[in-house]
Design a protein around this motif. Structure first.
Motif, mmCIF file in Angstrom:
data_model
loop_
_atom_site.group_PDB
_atom_site.id
_atom_site.type_symbol
_atom_site.label_atom_id
_atom_site.label_comp_id
_atom_site.label_asym_id
_atom_site.label_seq_id
_atom_site.Cartn_x
_atom_site.Cartn_y
_atom_site.Cartn_z
ATOM 1 N N LEU A 112 -1.139 6.496 5.928
ATOM 2 C CA LEU A 112 -1.890 5.281 6.275
ATOM 3 C C LEU A 112 -2.208 5.261 7.777
ATOM 4 C CD1 LEU A 112 0.049 2.485 4.299
ATOM 5 C CD2 LEU A 112 -2.304 3.224 3.891
ATOM 6 N N ARG A 113 -1.221 5.642 8.593
ATOM 7 C CA ARG A 113 -1.387 5.584 10.032
ATOM 8 C C ARG A 113 -2.461 6.563 10.496
ATOM 9 N NH1 ARG A 113 1.501 6.207 15.273
ATOM 10 N NH2 ARG A 113 1.856 8.362 14.723
ATOM 11 N N LYS A 114 -2.454 7.762 9.873
ATOM 12 C CA LYS A 114 -3.437 8.770 10.264
ATOM 13 C C LYS A 114 -4.851 8.299 9.893
ATOM 14 C CE LYS A 114 -4.536 13.646 10.264
ATOM 15 N NZ LYS A 114 -5.953 13.395 10.119
ATOM 16 N N ALA B 254 0.836 -1.207 0.000
ATOM 17 C CA ALA B 254 0.000 0.000 0.000
ATOM 18 C C ALA B 254 0.874 1.261 0.000
ATOM 19 C CB ALA B 254 -0.925 -0.012 1.220
ATOM 20 N N LYS B 255 1.969 1.200 0.786
ATOM 21 C CA LYS B 255 2.899 2.336 0.789
ATOM 22 C C LYS B 255 3.427 2.573 -0.629
ATOM 23 C CE LYS B 255 5.920 1.110 3.884
ATOM 24 N NZ LYS B 255 6.946 0.957 4.917
ATOM 25 N N GLY B 256 3.798 1.512 -1.299
ATOM 26 C CA GLY B 256 4.323 1.603 -2.658
ATOM 27 C C GLY B 256 3.338 2.299 -3.580
ATOM 28 N N VAL B 257 2.069 1.937 -3.462
ATOM 29 C CA VAL B 257 1.028 2.534 -4.305
ATOM 30 C C VAL B 257 0.948 4.039 -4.046
ATOM 31 C CG1 VAL B 257 -1.467 2.632 -4.725
ATOM 32 C CG2 VAL B 257 -0.321 0.419 -4.531
ATOM 33 N N LEU B 258 0.927 4.405 -2.756
ATOM 34 C CA LEU B 258 0.833 5.822 -2.395
ATOM 35 C C LEU B 258 2.058 6.599 -2.873
ATOM 36 C CD1 LEU B 258 -0.665 5.635 1.209
ATOM 37 C CD2 LEU B 258 -1.790 6.458 -0.864
ATOM 38 N N MET B 259 3.230 5.993 -2.712
ATOM 39 C CA MET B 259 4.456 6.656 -3.134
ATOM 40 C C MET B 259 4.411 6.944 -4.621
ATOM 41 S SD MET B 259 6.970 4.349 -0.802
ATOM 42 C CE MET B 259 8.527 4.629 -1.619
ATOM 43 N N GLN B 260 3.923 5.959 -5.376
ATOM 44 C CA GLN B 260 3.877 6.102 -6.828
ATOM 45 C C GLN B 260 2.801 7.096 -7.261
ATOM 46 O OE1 GLN B 260 3.000 2.461 -8.829
ATOM 47 N NE2 GLN B 260 3.725 3.202 -10.801
ATOM 48 N N ARG B 261 1.573 6.930 -6.720
ATOM 49 C CA ARG B 261 0.442 7.755 -7.138
ATOM 50 C C ARG B 261 0.584 9.213 -6.710
ATOM 51 N NH1 ARG B 261 -3.944 4.066 -8.216
ATOM 52 N NH2 ARG B 261 -2.817 2.749 -9.688
ATOM 53 N N ARG C 276 -10.125 6.429 11.876
ATOM 54 C CA ARG C 276 -11.258 5.486 11.794
ATOM 55 C C ARG C 276 -11.197 4.401 12.858
ATOM 56 N NH1 ARG C 276 -9.475 7.005 7.143
ATOM 57 N NH2 ARG C 276 -10.864 7.920 5.588
ATOM 58 N N ASN C 277 -10.236 4.487 13.733
ATOM 59 C CA ASN C 277 -10.064 3.483 14.771
ATOM 60 C C ASN C 277 -9.855 2.085 14.183
ATOM 61 O OD1 ASN C 277 -9.733 2.798 17.415
ATOM 62 N ND2 ASN C 277 -11.921 2.456 17.795
ATOM 63 N N LEU C 278 -9.017 2.010 13.168
ATOM 64 C CA LEU C 278 -8.729 0.737 12.512
ATOM 65 C C LEU C 278 -7.243 0.425 12.642
ATOM 66 C CD1 LEU C 278 -10.646 1.256 9.142
ATOM 67 C CD2 LEU C 278 -11.320 -0.275 11.002
ATOM 68 N N LYS C 279 -6.888 -0.818 12.255
ATOM 69 C CA LYS C 279 -5.474 -1.166 12.206
ATOM 70 C C LYS C 279 -4.888 -0.650 10.889
ATOM 71 C CE LYS C 279 -5.372 -5.469 14.840
ATOM 72 N NZ LYS C 279 -5.360 -6.922 14.675
ATOM 73 N N VAL C 280 -3.594 -0.337 10.901
ATOM 74 C CA VAL C 280 -2.947 0.148 9.679
ATOM 75 C C VAL C 280 -3.112 -0.884 8.548
ATOM 76 C CG1 VAL C 280 -0.758 0.912 8.662
ATOM 77 C CG2 VAL C 280 -1.313 1.493 11.027
ATOM 78 N N ALA C 281 -2.958 -2.168 8.917
ATOM 79 C CA ALA C 281 -3.055 -3.221 7.892
ATOM 80 C C ALA C 281 -4.441 -3.245 7.252
ATOM 81 C CB ALA C 281 -2.737 -4.577 8.499
ATOM 82 N N GLU D 256 8.586 7.358 1.446
ATOM 83 C CA GLU D 256 8.105 6.163 2.126
ATOM 84 C C GLU D 256 7.521 6.522 3.490
ATOM 85 O OE1 GLU D 256 10.891 2.962 2.360
ATOM 86 O OE2 GLU D 256 9.528 1.752 3.582
ATOM 87 N N ASP D 257 8.239 7.383 4.198
ATOM 88 C CA ASP D 257 7.785 7.755 5.534
ATOM 89 C C ASP D 257 6.448 8.492 5.474
ATOM 90 O OD1 ASP D 257 8.212 7.801 8.331
ATOM 91 O OD2 ASP D 257 8.543 9.978 8.140
#
Lengths: 193, 425
Positions: free
Chosen positions: A169-171, A150-157, A176-181, A162-163
């Motif tokens: 993703l973490r935010k 998912a990080k790769g997709v965001l980095m590209q799009r 939404r009170n979900l896990k990052v995964a 990376e950070d």
């Protein structure tokens, strides 16, 4: 499983012996579902009673039915204690190495039953803990893969570092009170990946 | 000969079924004694007991379900112990029986399919669909052990007819001798079991046999003689003596003129403990599908020696492993051929057969499913083999077990076939 108060299924053809065991187990505060006639729909019985542990006479023909518990009970495995009062049982003692089962020789006496039940449960828990640990390790590895993708997709799009992609993703996960995964999985699903 | 034996006194286990015959006849007719062995046969109440007692050395060896030594070697079920099967005891011998009520509904749902011979599961699939449409729970079918031909062939037949055994039915393990009563009580709707438990249900009018296992996979392996690998390594001469005695017994049993005597011996209280008349039915080449109907010829229902019946084909072992994958019993990717090589030991069989002057197949593998009738395996000594067709017409090529698995739409695979293919080049 509550060690203080267990639901125990007893499968024994010998009514006298089974009465003694039942009494010993009840005295120790456990609930006993005795089935004197093994065979038939033992599996159905196990499913409807949901015992914490099954104690079965090794020479009971219904024993094969319990073999199926391992397959059906993949999600909710239960310890099975086998006992035998045959002479050749001395050798069977060696079979204690076998996973979650405890083999008991020379029949069960009132004095012996509780230590055996406790040992079997301890072994079973140890085994389950290992299994759980393995499961968690596996899912952590799987999560990491999904997050990386998912990080790769965001980095590209979005041309992010990376950070920065991870922080995004973490935010989203925190909001939404979900896990990052989980957020990563959703993102990949939406991207059709 | 006997001076070389590592162990002379043996205890061998068996389950009271007609296919324990080679062990019983080797004892009764003196073949164990001929090879210097003093054998005690020990009747066991369950397959799990056979497995566990052999695994821990209470029994030296035993009558086992053909898939059992493989499952035990792989650690499926409660015990993990490397096992060896160097001799097959027989081919075929099981059938699928349902209640007359269920058969009646099948006949109404699809009269043509319910009349066909051999019968497919098409009519049953219609009834299953009706049941599901009416919101009723899945029907219960029984078999004898999770790692048995009964289980795999029942699933094979159901799935070939479009029935998903895990979604559309509930499959239960029921001890063979309880099957007829369970069917009669309505606790199960049908089952797959060995004899005499199909003919018994037909005889008392509580069951209707649909198809024999022979028609699901012609001349499939059924039981083997199994020992632990450790025992086999420590007792090579004793093991060979046992195999020779069993081979001689199996050859004798397969001669038609001896079958009635075999049935009478098996029927005794110490062995199968059933009426001789019931034991004879399955041992004399005919099969009755429904009460009142004339028995139909089924000459290969019990095969003990002809068609190289005693040879432990590694292709048979591989087929069992594919089924363990197909139905989700085996989750760990393995090289399937390696598993077959560890457990099924034609090399040991050949030594015993050679000592008796019997010809053995020169190869360990054959394709399964390609022969609709008797055929000859070429080699230094040609071997006459039987038909090996599957009911759905598919072929199992031991060179491509994963390709075989890819053909099935209905399955419970828990491994990735691509990953499995990587280990099975």
């Amino acid at each position: 499983m509550n060690a203080e108060r267990l639901k125990i299924m007893l499968v024994d053809q010998d009514a006298g012996r089974s009465a003694i065991l039942r009494q010993a187990l009840s005295d120790a505060g456990h609930t006993v579902v005795a089935r004197i006639e093994p065979g038939r729909s033992l599996l159905g019985e196990v499913q409807s009673c949901q015992p914490d542990i099954v104690i079965v006479d090794m020479e009971a023909p219904g024993r094969d039915t319990l073999e199926q518990m391992r397959e059906i009970g993949r999600d909710q495995p239960k310890p099975i204690i086998l006992f035998s009062n045959k002479r050749d049982g001395e050798y069977i003692r060696q079979a204690v190495q076998a996973g979650v089962s405890a083999y008991v020789v020379d029949g069960l006496s009132r004095e012996r039953i509780m230590p055996i039940v406790e040992v079997a449960i301890a072994r079973f828990r140890e085994f389950e803990a290992l299994r759980q640990e393995l499961h968690e390790t596996k899912s952590q590895l799987a999560d990491r893969k999904v997050i990386d993708k998912a990080k790769g997709v965001l980095m590209q799009r979005r041309g992010l570092s990376e950070d920065a992609a991870y922080q995004l993703l973490r935010k989203a996960a925190m909001d939404r009170n979900l896990k990052v995964a989980e957020v990563a999985r959703t993102l990949l699903a939406l991207e059709g990946l | 000969m006997s001076a070389a034996l590592e162990k002379r006194e043996l205890t061998l286990g068996f389950i009271p079924l007609t296919d324990c015959a080679p062990l019983v006849i080797a004892l009764e007719k003196g073949w164990f004694a001929k090879y210097g062995l003093e054998v005690r046969l020990s009747r066991q109440v369950s397959w799990a007991n056979i497995r566990d007692k052999v695994a821990v050395g209470v029994l030296d060896g035993a009558h086992m379900l053909a898939a059992m030594p493989i499952a035990t070697t792989l650690g499926l079920g409660e015990i993990k112990q490397p096992m060896v099967a160097a001799l097959s005891l027989d081919l075929n011998g099981n059938a699928i029986t349902v209640s007359p009520d269920l058969y009646q509904r099948m006949a109404e749902a699809d009269p043509e399919a319910a009349q066909a011979q051999p019968m497919t599961a098409r009519a049953l699939a219609r009834v299953v669909a009706q049941e599901r449409g009416a919101g009723r729970p899945p029907m219960n079918f029984a078999m004898v052990f999770p790692f048995s031909t009964h289980h795999y062939l029942l699933r094979y037949w159901l799935a070939a007819g479009g029935i998903d055994p895990d979604r559309d039915t509930r499959l239960l393990v029921v001890p063979p001798s309880y099957m007829v009563e369970c069917l009669n009580m309505g606790e199960i709707d049908g089952y797959c079991v060995g004899e005499p438990w199909n003919e018994q249900a037909v005889a008392v009018g509580v069951g209707r046999t649909l198809i024999t296992d022979y028609d699901i996979w012609n001349n499939h392996p059924e039981k083997v003689f199994g020992v632990t690998r450790d025992w086999a390594e420590r007792h090579p001469h004793t093991h060979r003596a046992v195999l020779m005695a069993l081979l001689e017994a199996a050859r004798w049993i397969d001669q038609p003129e001896h079958r009635l005597e075999v049935a009478e011996i098996l029927a005794r209280e110490d062995y199968v403990n059933a009426p001789a008349e019931v034991v004879k039915m399955s041992m004399t080449g005919s099969f009755q599908y429904q009460a009142g109907a004339a028995p139909r010829a089924c000459p290969d229902f019990n095969v003990f020696h002809r068609y190289a019946a005693n040879f432990p084909w590694r292709s048979h072992a591989m087929w069992f492993v594919t089924q363990m994958y197909r139905w989700g019993q085996l989750e760990e990717p393995r090289n399937i051929r390696e598993v077959a090589e560890q457990v099924y030991r034609p090399d040991l069989y050949r030594e015993a057969a050679h000592a008796l002057g019997l010809a053995s197949p020169a190869v360990d593998y054959k394709t399964e499913g390609g022969h609709a009738g008797p055929w000859t395996l070429d080699g230094p000594a040609p071997i006459a083999l039987g038909a090996d067709r599957y009911a759905d017409g598919r072929c199992f090529d031991p060179a491509d077990p994963v390709g075989y698995l890819r053909q099935f739409d209905i399955h419970r695979l828990r491994v990735s076939l691509d990953q499995l293919a990587g280990l099975n080049p």
